[in-house]
Write a protein that holds these residues in place. Sequence first.
Motif, mmCIF file in Angstrom:
data_model
loop_
_atom_site.group_PDB
_atom_site.id
_atom_site.type_symbol
_atom_site.label_atom_id
_atom_site.label_comp_id
_atom_site.label_asym_id
_atom_site.label_seq_id
_atom_site.Cartn_x
_atom_site.Cartn_y
_atom_site.Cartn_z
ATOM 1 N N SER A 16 4.909 16.686 5.862
ATOM 2 C CA SER A 16 6.014 15.814 6.225
ATOM 3 C C SER A 16 6.152 14.712 5.179
ATOM 4 O O SER A 16 5.206 14.414 4.448
ATOM 5 N N PRO A 17 7.318 14.079 5.107
ATOM 6 C CA PRO A 17 7.496 12.989 4.136
ATOM 7 C C PRO A 17 6.475 11.865 4.325
ATOM 8 O O PRO A 17 5.991 11.306 3.344
ATOM 9 N N ILE A 18 6.103 11.565 5.578
ATOM 10 C CA ILE A 18 5.125 10.488 5.786
ATOM 11 C C ILE A 18 3.744 10.905 5.279
ATOM 12 O O ILE A 18 3.020 10.104 4.700
ATOM 13 N N SER A 19 3.381 12.171 5.445
ATOM 14 C CA SER A 19 2.086 12.657 4.951
ATOM 15 C C SER A 19 2.040 12.619 3.429
ATOM 16 O O SER A 19 1.035 12.222 2.833
ATOM 17 N N THR A 20 3.133 13.028 2.811
ATOM 18 C CA THR A 20 3.211 13.016 1.351
ATOM 19 C C THR A 20 3.124 11.590 0.818
ATOM 20 O O THR A 20 2.389 11.313 -0.134
ATOM 21 N N PHE A 25 -0.016 7.083 -1.615
ATOM 22 C CA PHE A 25 -0.509 5.708 -1.499
ATOM 23 C C PHE A 25 -2.037 5.681 -1.529
ATOM 24 O O PHE A 25 -2.634 4.832 -2.183
ATOM 25 N N GLU A 26 -2.682 6.613 -0.831
ATOM 26 C CA GLU A 26 -4.150 6.659 -0.802
ATOM 27 C C GLU A 26 -4.730 6.956 -2.180
ATOM 28 O O GLU A 26 -5.815 6.485 -2.515
ATOM 29 N N GLU A 27 -4.011 7.752 -2.982
ATOM 30 C CA GLU A 27 -4.483 8.072 -4.323
ATOM 31 C C GLU A 27 -4.446 6.867 -5.249
ATOM 32 O O GLU A 27 -5.242 6.772 -6.171
ATOM 33 N N ASP A 28 -3.512 5.943 -5.018
ATOM 34 C CA ASP A 28 -3.424 4.726 -5.829
ATOM 35 C C ASP A 28 -2.858 3.613 -4.958
ATOM 36 O O ASP A 28 -1.656 3.357 -4.964
ATOM 37 N N ASP A 29 -3.746 2.960 -4.197
ATOM 38 C CA ASP A 29 -3.286 1.937 -3.253
ATOM 39 C C ASP A 29 -2.831 0.651 -3.939
ATOM 40 O O ASP A 29 -2.439 -0.295 -3.285
ATOM 41 N N ASP A 30 -2.852 0.640 -5.279
ATOM 42 C CA ASP A 30 -2.368 -0.523 -6.020
ATOM 43 C C ASP A 30 -0.966 -0.277 -6.598
ATOM 44 O O ASP A 30 -0.397 -1.149 -7.230
ATOM 45 N N ALA A 31 -0.417 0.908 -6.360
ATOM 46 C CA ALA A 31 0.917 1.247 -6.865
ATOM 47 C C ALA A 31 1.963 0.730 -5.883
ATOM 48 O O ALA A 31 2.026 1.171 -4.745
ATOM 49 N N HIS A 32 2.772 -0.208 -6.328
ATOM 50 C CA HIS A 32 3.752 -0.837 -5.436
ATOM 51 C C HIS A 32 4.803 0.152 -4.949
ATOM 52 O O HIS A 32 5.215 0.103 -3.797
ATOM 53 N N GLY A 33 5.258 1.040 -5.816
ATOM 54 C CA GLY A 33 6.255 2.030 -5.424
ATOM 55 C C GLY A 33 5.731 2.953 -4.337
ATOM 56 O O GLY A 33 6.429 3.265 -3.372
ATOM 57 N N ALA A 34 4.472 3.382 -4.469
ATOM 58 C CA ALA A 34 3.863 4.256 -3.457
ATOM 59 C C ALA A 34 3.715 3.517 -2.134
ATOM 60 O O ALA A 34 3.937 4.092 -1.062
ATOM 61 N N ALA A 35 3.380 2.242 -2.204
ATOM 62 C CA ALA A 35 3.238 1.441 -0.978
ATOM 63 C C ALA A 35 4.588 1.288 -0.283
ATOM 64 O O ALA A 35 4.682 1.437 0.942
ATOM 65 N N ARG A 36 5.638 1.018 -1.057
ATOM 66 C CA ARG A 36 6.979 0.892 -0.473
ATOM 67 C C ARG A 36 7.445 2.212 0.142
ATOM 68 O O ARG A 36 8.011 2.234 1.233
ATOM 69 N N ASP A 37 7.200 3.302 -0.573
ATOM 70 C CA ASP A 37 7.607 4.613 -0.053
ATOM 71 C C ASP A 37 6.878 4.936 1.247
ATOM 72 O O ASP A 37 7.478 5.446 2.191
ATOM 73 N N TYR A 38 5.585 4.638 1.295
ATOM 74 C CA TYR A 38 4.798 4.901 2.505
ATOM 75 C C TYR A 38 5.299 4.038 3.664
ATOM 76 O O TYR A 38 5.519 4.534 4.773
#
Length: 119
Positions: A16-20, A25-38
């Motif tokens: 699912s999109p939330i799992s992806t 985010f878990e792979e790079d919890d310092d990435a702002h874009g990944a945090a926003r997407d999550y």
Amino acid sequence: MPATPSAHARSWPPRSPISTASKAFEEDDDAHGAARDYANEFRIFIEARISDLFDRPAYAQPRKLALGELLDELKRQSRTAEGLSGAAFDALLAEPALRSGSTFRDLLNRVSITRTRAR
């Protein structure tokens, strides 16, 4: 005898999109874009689950309700609507992070606005 899938059975995607978004985010919890997407996918998921609690089908609603509006409506209806009360609903509505004005709820609203403008 095994059940035969009906023509109306859903075929869910493997991720699912939330799992992806969570995995990214878990792979790079310092990435702002990944945090926003999550955060955005989490908000969409929660909005969809809360919307499912109401009797009115989505197409009958005047517009798509945002998370805060859904929580406020759930709180209002939980006082009178059968099936929208009990310990689970009390706990959900008492959750400090979901109360109006909470930092978490405000963050999800900001993510929603940011993602909508970016598209």
